[in-house]
Design an enzyme around this catalytic site. Sequence first.
Site, mmCIF file in Angstrom:
data_model
loop_
_atom_site.group_PDB
_atom_site.id
_atom_site.type_symbol
_atom_site.label_atom_id
_atom_site.label_comp_id
_atom_site.label_asym_id
_atom_site.label_seq_id
_atom_site.Cartn_x
_atom_site.Cartn_y
_atom_site.Cartn_z
ATOM 1 N N LYS A 166 35.985 1.077 -9.349
ATOM 2 C CA LYS A 166 36.406 0.376 -8.147
ATOM 3 C C LYS A 166 37.797 0.888 -7.774
ATOM 4 O O LYS A 166 38.690 0.927 -8.633
ATOM 5 C CB LYS A 166 36.452 -1.131 -8.415
ATOM 6 C CG LYS A 166 35.081 -1.740 -8.693
ATOM 7 C CD LYS A 166 34.217 -1.802 -7.439
ATOM 8 C CE LYS A 166 32.935 -2.580 -7.673
ATOM 9 N NZ LYS A 166 32.091 -2.667 -6.476
ATOM 10 N N LYS A 265 20.492 -1.468 -1.640
ATOM 11 C CA LYS A 265 20.403 -2.760 -2.304
ATOM 12 C C LYS A 265 19.330 -3.517 -1.550
ATOM 13 O O LYS A 265 19.516 -3.849 -0.374
ATOM 14 C CB LYS A 265 21.743 -3.503 -2.250
ATOM 15 C CG LYS A 265 22.789 -2.864 -3.146
ATOM 16 C CD LYS A 265 24.071 -3.646 -3.167
ATOM 17 C CE LYS A 265 25.094 -2.900 -4.015
ATOM 18 N NZ LYS A 265 26.435 -3.503 -3.888
HETATM 19 O O1 OSB Z 1 29.924 -3.080 -4.054
HETATM 20 O O2 OSB Z 1 28.497 -2.184 -5.304
HETATM 21 C C1 OSB Z 1 29.171 -3.157 -5.000
HETATM 22 C C2 OSB Z 1 28.633 -5.871 -7.617
HETATM 23 C C3 OSB Z 1 28.666 -6.988 -6.823
HETATM 24 C C4 OSB Z 1 28.849 -6.862 -5.470
HETATM 25 C C5 OSB Z 1 29.055 -5.598 -4.899
HETATM 26 C C6 OSB Z 1 29.033 -4.470 -5.702
HETATM 27 C C7 OSB Z 1 28.837 -4.605 -7.080
HETATM 28 C C8 OSB Z 1 28.843 -3.453 -7.967
HETATM 29 C C9 OSB Z 1 27.699 -3.180 -8.918
HETATM 30 O O3 OSB Z 1 29.742 -2.649 -7.938
HETATM 31 C C10 OSB Z 1 27.693 -3.904 -10.227
HETATM 32 C C11 OSB Z 1 26.393 -3.770 -10.992
HETATM 33 O O4 OSB Z 1 26.203 -2.826 -11.768
HETATM 34 O O5 OSB Z 1 25.527 -4.647 -10.852
HETATM 35 MG MG MG Z 2 29.492 -1.097 -3.381
#
Ligand code: OSB
Ligand code: MG
Length: 371
Positions: A166, A265
């Site tokens: 991140k 997603k």
């Molecule tokens: O932005 O990809 C994202 C988790 C929650 C909400 C948004 C994001 C994420 C993650 C992935 O970065 C986490 C995972 O491996 O489930």
């Molecule tokens: Mg993301």
Amino acid sequence: MGNIQIKRVTLYHVRVPLKRPFTTHLQEVLDRESILIEMLDDQGNIGVGECVAFSSPWYTEETVETAWLALENWIIPAMLNQTFSYPNELDHCLSFIKRNQMAKSAVNHALWDIYAQKQQKPLWQVIGGSSRPIEAGVVVAAASEAEMYDDIESAVNSGYKRIKLKISQSSNPQNLKELIAKYPETLFFADANGAFTNDTIHLLQEFDECGFTLIEQPFSEHQNKLSAKAQKTMKTPFALDESIESIQDVEEMVDQQSGKIVVMKQGRVGGLSNALCIHEKCLKADVPIWVGGMIEFGVSKAFNLAFASLPGVKFPGDFSSSNHFWNHDLAEPIINVHHGEIQLPKVPGVGVKLNHKIVDQYEVRRNIFYA
Ligand code: OSB
Ligand code: MG
């Protein structure tokens, strides 16, 4: 094959603490609330689904509460006693309800599970995937730089082929460049969750030399023009997550060149039926896809794994083992990463069931709807 008639739907609202906080510039997630679904048909098949909305609207506008209301008041009543010969018919049946993508996705998934069970085939096979093992990637969302270094080290040692970091305006690109150079075998993705703005394009550009395979969602979801402007100046491709809620959004991304890669997603696009349309579109347009995560339990991950078996999915997704986030997953069998890979299930359907002993332990409330 015979039609599917829905006889009963059960909703389980659960709350499970994460093993460790998940920290981004937007939110610190400590507990995962979620809605799990079991759907019973007239033949005794049980399909499962999971609504990936969060407790508060920090990632998209839906929340556990809004999804529960939408399911209870409109979505489930509209589908009980209806017959479906193909899961896409459900989307048509729910078209009178605007948006509520994640709530719709959960029931769409349960119906796909039943549909594949009736075909006596694993879901990945029903949707046209191949049986190849799925490459696993993990997300490092640590609260401090020191923790991030430790987490990366242990992810590499656990065999993950890809690590997603991140990033935000306060990340240090020079440090990240040095870090990435230390692990030449590992792919690194950056996820900005919309942290940059028109005034801070220069900060984003500094990440171009880090060695990231891609940068996910540099700007907020509706800033396509800004994203296209920045993409022109950078060689690292942008992958759009929050910006992609429909096939139209993919078309816009391609037309405007606001990004080069789609993060799938299924919850964000309203379920597997829509996700498959987007997959078709991306194959035709030669746009690579990879599968994102939502800090989910094994039900949602199982649908992600099925999707990841499709030919248009070109990079390792957010697939960590169940024990990465959870002491106990709510689905069984649990996900295990072996040598950086996850095997697809061989059983009919999506391949997981709720683990009721564990669900009972974390249940907040339950509601059962009969036809
Ligand atoms: O932005 O990809 C994202 C988790 C929650 C909400 C948004 C994001 C994420 C993650 C992935 O970065 C986490 C995972 O491996 O489930
Ligand atoms: Mg993301």
